[in-house]
Design a protein around this motif. Structure first.
Motif, short mmCIF file in Angstrom:
data_model
loop_
_atom_site.label_atom_id
_atom_site.label_comp_id
_atom_site.label_asym_id
_atom_site.label_seq_id
_atom_site.Cartn_x
_atom_site.Cartn_y
_atom_site.Cartn_z
N HIS A 39 0.81 -1.21 0.00
CA HIS A 39 0.00 0.00 0.00
C HIS A 39 0.85 1.26 0.00
O HIS A 39 0.42 2.30 -0.54
N LYS A 40 2.04 1.21 0.58
CA LYS A 40 2.88 2.41 0.58
C LYS A 40 3.76 2.51 -0.66
O LYS A 40 4.49 3.48 -0.83
N GLY A 41 3.68 1.51 -1.54
CA GLY A 41 4.36 1.62 -2.83
C GLY A 41 5.63 0.82 -2.99
O GLY A 41 6.42 1.08 -3.89
N VAL A 42 5.84 -0.19 -2.13
CA VAL A 42 6.97 -1.09 -2.32
C VAL A 42 6.63 -2.05 -3.46
O VAL A 42 5.53 -2.59 -3.52
N TRP A 43 7.60 -2.27 -4.36
CA TRP A 43 7.38 -3.13 -5.52
C TRP A 43 7.79 -4.55 -5.19
O TRP A 43 8.76 -4.78 -4.46
N LEU A 44 7.07 -5.52 -5.78
CA LEU A 44 7.34 -6.93 -5.58
C LEU A 44 7.85 -7.54 -6.88
O LEU A 44 7.15 -7.54 -7.89
N ASP A 45 9.08 -8.04 -6.83
CA ASP A 45 9.72 -8.65 -8.00
C ASP A 45 9.83 -10.15 -7.78
O ASP A 45 10.28 -10.60 -6.73
N LEU A 46 9.46 -10.93 -8.79
CA LEU A 46 9.50 -12.38 -8.64
C LEU A 46 10.93 -12.90 -8.55
O LEU A 46 11.26 -13.67 -7.66
N GLY A 47 11.82 -12.50 -9.46
CA GLY A 47 13.22 -12.91 -9.40
C GLY A 47 13.39 -14.42 -9.24
O GLY A 47 13.94 -14.89 -8.25
N HIS A 48 12.98 -15.19 -10.24
CA HIS A 48 12.88 -16.64 -10.11
C HIS A 48 14.21 -17.31 -9.79
O HIS A 48 14.38 -17.92 -8.73
N GLY A 49 15.17 -17.22 -10.69
CA GLY A 49 16.47 -17.83 -10.48
C GLY A 49 16.40 -19.32 -10.21
O GLY A 49 15.37 -19.98 -10.40
N ALA A 50 17.51 -19.88 -9.73
CA ALA A 50 17.57 -21.31 -9.43
C ALA A 50 17.03 -21.65 -8.06
O ALA A 50 16.61 -22.78 -7.82
N ASN A 51 17.00 -20.67 -7.14
CA ASN A 51 16.74 -20.97 -5.73
C ASN A 51 15.66 -20.13 -5.08
O ASN A 51 15.52 -20.18 -3.86
N HIS A 52 14.89 -19.37 -5.85
CA HIS A 52 14.07 -18.33 -5.23
C HIS A 52 12.58 -18.44 -5.51
O HIS A 52 11.86 -17.45 -5.40
N PHE A 53 12.12 -19.64 -5.85
CA PHE A 53 10.68 -19.78 -6.12
C PHE A 53 10.15 -21.03 -5.44
O PHE A 53 10.68 -22.13 -5.61
N SER A 54 9.08 -20.85 -4.67
CA SER A 54 8.39 -21.95 -3.99
C SER A 54 6.93 -21.95 -4.42
O SER A 54 6.24 -20.92 -4.30
N TRP A 55 6.45 -23.08 -4.92
CA TRP A 55 5.04 -23.17 -5.28
C TRP A 55 4.14 -22.91 -4.07
O TRP A 55 3.10 -22.26 -4.18
N GLN A 56 4.54 -23.40 -2.91
CA GLN A 56 3.72 -23.20 -1.72
C GLN A 56 3.62 -21.71 -1.38
O GLN A 56 2.52 -21.21 -1.11
N SER A 57 4.74 -20.99 -1.41
CA SER A 57 4.70 -19.55 -1.15
C SER A 57 3.88 -18.83 -2.21
O SER A 57 3.10 -17.91 -1.90
N PHE A 58 4.05 -19.23 -3.47
CA PHE A 58 3.31 -18.61 -4.56
C PHE A 58 1.80 -18.77 -4.35
O PHE A 58 1.03 -17.81 -4.47
N ARG A 59 1.37 -19.99 -4.01
CA ARG A 59 -0.06 -20.23 -3.82
C ARG A 59 -0.60 -19.44 -2.62
O ARG A 59 -1.69 -18.85 -2.69
N ARG A 60 0.13 -19.44 -1.53
CA ARG A 60 -0.32 -18.73 -0.34
C ARG A 60 -0.47 -17.23 -0.59
O ARG A 60 -1.45 -16.60 -0.19
N LEU A 61 0.51 -16.64 -1.26
CA LEU A 61 0.48 -15.20 -1.46
C LEU A 61 -0.51 -14.79 -2.54
O LEU A 61 -1.24 -13.81 -2.39
N THR A 62 -0.56 -15.52 -3.65
CA THR A 62 -1.52 -15.14 -4.69
C THR A 62 -2.96 -15.38 -4.24
O THR A 62 -3.87 -14.70 -4.73
#
Length: 354
Positions: A223-246
């Motif tokens: 809400h204050k304007g911080v941007w969220l970048d996915l930044g996938h890479g080799a080590n930075h993506f979790s399906w569980q985190s993705f589902r929970r946040l989306t």
């Protein structure tokens, strides 16, 4: 000069709606005119903007070459801290790729990667160097990049504190790598300002943002304007985190590959088209994907896609497995691959496989 005309398929309106494409015309650097009739499901994009990649240079061999990105339809890119403020003078030429750079707060950036080094702190002379560098190369430098989670909590605290101080003083945004951070994620989120960037937002390791105890701070940061970048890479993506946040409508402002030579044309990243396919299989709409690979990164980077450029994606039905960094695999029944790539009027061979 020649002209290519694409009929059929689907393209985007200026406000990001996917509609039937009546005609898409491009000038190409050849004497051959061509009419291309697309399949109804094909998608025409003006090109990809990859907000967070790592580019090769004389000082760093871990990154990808600009021509490699161009060959996948990435025409605009943000280098996310490959260069440090001592090494940026040796940065690679762009080869037609439009680039902005986040400079690492580590003096030599990622030149010693995969070895990690403790942040030495900034001296008074270092502050003067930053100010001089920004004055000379303001059009190229986008902001300051810090990598938390590399050494210990004391190192993280010093990086965050001095990174924020430097970014505020120079009126630059701060990009924060949060995977594995030793600092509590709520502390990090509360410290950021409008325009700062959290990268690797869907990671599943120490300091993950998907915990219920983080949601209030994450919502406030958005809400204050911080941007969220996915930044996938080799080590930075979790399906569980993705589902929970989306599930809470925490969507990425930018979808980026975090590409290096290690992930170039290899699992789990491959290229931008593959990453878009993965997120589409995970439930993101093409409207949300377009916003995060075209509209939002271009707005943030202050760059435009070059004229006479396009990427045509075609759906290829086949069984595809999309792994995360934590061992979970999501299976899908198809993948989107580039059928045509035109960059700056150059018709490039589209490699449909991996």
């Amino acid at each position: 000069m020649g002209v290519w005309r694409f009929y059929g398929g689907r393209s985007y309106t200026p406000d990001g709606r996917l509609v039937e494409n009546p005609e898409w015309m491009l000038s190409v650097l050849s004497d051959c005119d061509r009419v291309v009739h697309l399949r109804p499901q094909d998608i025409i994009l003006p090109g990809f903007a990859d907000f967070h990649v790592h580019l090769a240079s004389p000082a760093h061999s871990l990154g990808v070459l600009p021509r490699q990105l161009l060959a996948t339809g990435v025409l605009v890119a943000g280098d996310a801290g490959t260069e440090g403020w001592r090494t940026v003078s040796r940065a690679a030429t762009s080869e037609g790729l439009r680039i902005k750079r986040w400079l690492s707060l580590l003096p030599d950036g990622l030149s010693r990667y995969p070895m990690v080094t403790r942040f030495p702190g900034l001296t008074d002379d270092d502050w003067i160097h930053w100010q001089s560098l920004l004055k000379e190369r303001r059009s190229e430098i986008l902001g300051v990049k810090i990598r938390l989670g590399q050494i210990d909590e004391a190192d993280d605290v010093q990086l965050l504190t001095q990174g924020l101080d430097l970014a505020r003083t120079l009126n630059l945004p701060l990009m924060v790598h949060v995977t594995g951070a030793f600092i509590h994620p709520v502390t990090v989120l509360n410290a950021l300002r409008p325009g700062d960037v959290v990268t690797h937002v869907y990671h599943g390791r120490r300091g993950a943002l998907a915990g219920s105890y983080v949601m209030e701070a994450l919502t406030a940061a958005i809400h204050k304007g911080v941007w969220l970048d996915l930044g996938h890479g080799a080590n930075h993506f979790s399906w569980q985190s993705f589902r929970r946040l989306t599930a809470h409508q925490v969507l990425p402002d930018t979808i980026s590959t975090d590409m290096t030579q290690r992930t170039w044309r290899r699992a789990p990243v491959y290229d931008m088209a593959h990453l878009c396919s993965k997120l589409w299989a995970g439930g993101l709409s093409w409207t949300a994907i377009y916003r995060a690979v075209v509209t939002s990164p271009l707005k943030y980077l202050g760059l435009r896609l070059p004229a006479d450029s396009a990427v045509v994606l075609r759906y290829r039905p086949e069984r595809v497995e999309y792994p995360d960094a934590e061992g979970e695999v999501v299976a899908a029944v198809g993948v989107w691959r580039p059928r045509y790539i035109i960059a700056h009027g150059h018709v490039l061979p589209a490699r449909e496989g991996f």
